[in-house]
Design an enzyme around this catalytic site. Structure first.
Site, mmCIF file in Angstrom:
data_model
loop_
_atom_site.group_PDB
_atom_site.id
_atom_site.type_symbol
_atom_site.label_atom_id
_atom_site.label_comp_id
_atom_site.label_asym_id
_atom_site.label_seq_id
_atom_site.Cartn_x
_atom_site.Cartn_y
_atom_site.Cartn_z
ATOM 1 N N ASP A 1 0.875 -1.084 -0.294
ATOM 2 C CA ASP A 1 -0.355 0.195 0.120
ATOM 3 C C ASP A 1 0.580 1.241 -0.158
ATOM 4 O O ASP A 1 0.105 2.471 1.142
ATOM 5 C CB ASP A 1 -0.968 0.418 1.140
ATOM 6 N N CYS B 1 -4.122 -5.641 -3.219
ATOM 7 C CA CYS B 1 -3.446 -6.245 -3.095
ATOM 8 C C CYS B 1 -2.671 -7.944 -3.746
ATOM 9 O O CYS B 1 -2.783 -8.762 -4.526
ATOM 10 C CB CYS B 1 -2.629 -7.047 -1.659
ATOM 11 N N ASP C 1 3.833 -2.847 -3.278
ATOM 12 C CA ASP C 1 2.200 -3.068 -4.260
ATOM 13 C C ASP C 1 1.297 -3.393 -4.688
ATOM 14 O O ASP C 1 0.736 -3.908 -5.617
ATOM 15 C CB ASP C 1 2.430 -4.868 -3.395
#
Length: 621
Positions: A38, A76, A237
């Site tokens: 994040d 994710c 990510d």
């Protein structure tokens, strides 16, 4: 002889140098990924003056930074699916957050190729793939995984992942702020409130903590005497865990930092633009990471991978575009696709009747999400802070050079018509080339290919004719009145994907279109595809006659149970029930009493139905 004897030392020296170069080329580098969650390019080395990231800043001084990197998906599980497979998640039907999809026959996860080539592969520790692993992927994937566990002299590929910056850590309390919230840079779409400022300040605090962790890993590599033998990547990510960053395939949700260090011994594997402290303007997507690592290890990437290596002997030419995708976000279905070039971002909303800010339970744990929605409901916001809670335009175009927060939609700008058409065409080609499975409802994938990869659903008129489904989705979502006749005919199409989008298009157009299509929708209540029945039922319950409503609610009642219908169909049906609000109140007693578990549902998805029911019934969570 005399002349030959004078040349001999030089010949020997040249031979020795050639042998040394050949040996260096034959050596295989270790490869280390330092990853975090994040996290967008909110780093000092990317020009963010509010960020405090001394370790990564020093790392960047001797490495190459990439300006334009997209994570493919803004959350994710699908993002990591793109990484581990080297393919777009939507090609495999694995774009939803979360899912358990079999990989197509003949495909594997990239560490399996590395292990075949003799690499020790360690992952510490997160996986979170939407794809079911096809056999053993890692030598070790655990909190104990480390390059030190390899055999002597064995090259390694290692991942060290930090969760410090994850969305959940931004809202974790108590927390003593280090960054001054008064100085936090706020995007134009967020309201300026103490809650929002605190969340952003805590995010930057967590980035600083992660920076220290990354520094410790780099020092550990140095202490082990491996720094000169290891190519190191750092990246996040997907974008920041703040609302309209995470979960949304704009640049705000997809752009991540990527910093790559190539030691001198392996500089022949670096890209041509490599220079310590330098920048690359190459467009890089997460689908490119797997083929790049394989290339660095001397392994030719398989042809089925969508990505292009950007380093090593198998490096390919730069891509002209990057592509992003959003599917179901936890319990909330959606379908959004995006594309960017060096400057512009085009976003295509295929379900524009849904607001951006659907009630995703996990997102609403964030104070920013709650106060933002409260202020909107109270009428205290103005544009662009209102947009997130309203229906979406079918198309959006943003100029990142003049509008980095992506709040000024240029779709209707005459001077941007050429770039709009260019990106429209690029996205359409991409969807067709990848046979994007997002246009087939999740429930239909389970029905047409039970227990198998949905890629096995045939490209036939009664299977998944992708181009025809895409054409119907365009007719549905662009909102043109003249398309209603096509949508009505579409309810009689052979493929369930076309019928689904035909029903969606009628639903999107509201009461007049539903009334004009009443006979077709009544017939669709008996469609063989549950996904089609659900949309038809929602339309008729919302804007039909009393008899229509009764039949529609009976249809939904038969489809909401995950124990009877499976997870995917139940989630689709419960979203329709939620959208109906008080109209669906007669179903509430049944919803309270029904079994909430789907047979065989994994822990990754079993919370979706309870979350929907809690929201519909007003139950505490």
């Amino acid at each position: 002889m005399h002349i030959l004897s004078r040349r001999t030392p030089w010949l020997l020296l040249l031979c020795a140098l050639g042998a040394s170069a050949a040996l260096a080329a034959a050596r295989r580098p270790n490869i280390l990924w330092i990853t975090c969650e994040d996290t967008g390019p909110q780093l000092g080395c990317y020009g963010d003056t509010y960020a405090e990231t001394p370790n990564l800043d020093r790392f960047a001084e001797r490495s190459l930074r990439y300006r334009h990197v997209w994570s493919t998906a803004p959350v994710c599980a699908p993002a990591r699916t793109a990484i581990i497979s080297g393919a777009y998640p939507s090609r495999f039907g694995a774009e939803h957050m979360r899912s358990d999809v079999p990989m197509p026959p003949g495909t594997r996860m990239f560490p399996q190729f590395l292990r075949d080539a003799g690499y020790y592969c360690a992952n510490n520790v997160k996986e979170d793939y939407n794809l079911i692993k096809p056999g053993q992927v890692w030598d070790d994937s655990s909190t104990r995984a480390h390059w030190r566990n390899r055999a002597p002299g064995q090259p390694f590929f290692a991942v060290v992942n930090f969760t410090t910056t994850h969305e959940s850590q931004i809202r974790a309390r108590p927390h003593e702020l280090k960054h001054d919230p008064a100085k936090a840079p706020l995007p134009a779409y967020h309201p300026d409130t103490p809650e929002v400022r605190r969340d952003w300040a805590q995010y930057y605090d967590k980035v600083t903590e992660m920076d220290a962790q990354a520094g410790r890993v780099l020092r550990e590599l140095e202490a082990d005497g491996l720094a000169n033998e290891t190519i190191v990547f750092f990246y996040g990510d997907h974008g920041p865990g703040m609302p309209r960053g995470k979960r949304w395939p704009y640049n705000s949700g997809l752009q991540v930092p990527l910093i790559v260090h190539v030691p001198e011994a392996f500089r022949h594997l670096a890209p041509n633009e490599y220079s310590p402290g330098g920048w690359s303007d190459r467009l890089v997507g997460f689908v490119d990471l797997a083929p790049t690592v394989l290339s660095l290890a001397g392994v030719s990437p398989p042809a089925w991978m969508d990505g292009r290596a950007f380093m090593g002997p198998h490096a390919g030419p730069p891509a002209r575009y990057l592509f992003g995708e959003r599917g179901r976000m936890d319990e909330r279905p959606d379908l959004v696709r995006s594309v960017r070039n060096e400057r512009f971002v085009y976003v295509r909303q295929y379900q524009p009747h849904l607001p951006y800010g659907q009630h995703v339970s996990y997102m609403f744990l964030m104070p920013t999400a709650r106060v933002w929605k409260q202020l909107y409901d109270e009428g205290k916001l103005s544009a662009p802070q209102t947009y997130f809670w309203e229906p979406k335009p079918a198309e959006e175009l943003y100029d990142l050079a003049t509008d980095p927060d992506e709040v000024r939609n240029l779709v209707n700008s005459p001077e941007h018509r050429a770039v709009l058409n260019e990106l429209r065409a690029a996205l359409r080609r991409h969807l067709q080339e990848t046979r994007d499975l997002g246009f087939l409802p999740e429930g239909e994938r389970a029905r047409l290919a039970p227990g198998q990869s949905p890629t096995r659903i045939p490209e036939t008129r009664s299977g998944y004719p992708m181009k025809r489904a895409l054409a119907m989705a365009d007719a549905a979502s662009l909102g043109r009145p003249a398309a209603l006749a096509k949508l009505q005919r579409g309810l009689r199409a052979q493929s369930s994907a076309e019928r689904y989008w035909a029903a969606q298009g009628i639903l999107m157009r509201g009461a007049p279109a539903i009334a004009a299509s009443r006979n077709e929708l009544r017939l669709a209540l008996t469609d063989e595809a549950p996904s089609v029945r659900i949309v038809a039922a929602q339309a008729l319950a919302q804007h039909g006659t009393e008899a229509d409503r009764e039949a529609a609610l009976a249809t939904l009642k038969s489809l909401v149970s995950p124990a009877v219908n499976g997870h995917a169909v139940a989630v689709e049906a419960l979203n329709a029930v939620d959208a109906l609000g008080a109209v669906a109140a007669p179903l509430h007693d049944f919803l309270r009493s029904m079994d909430r578990k789907a047979p065989g549902a994994s822990s990754r998805i079993e919370e979706h139905v309870p979350r929907l029911l809690a929201h519909i019934l007003g139950e505490p969570r």
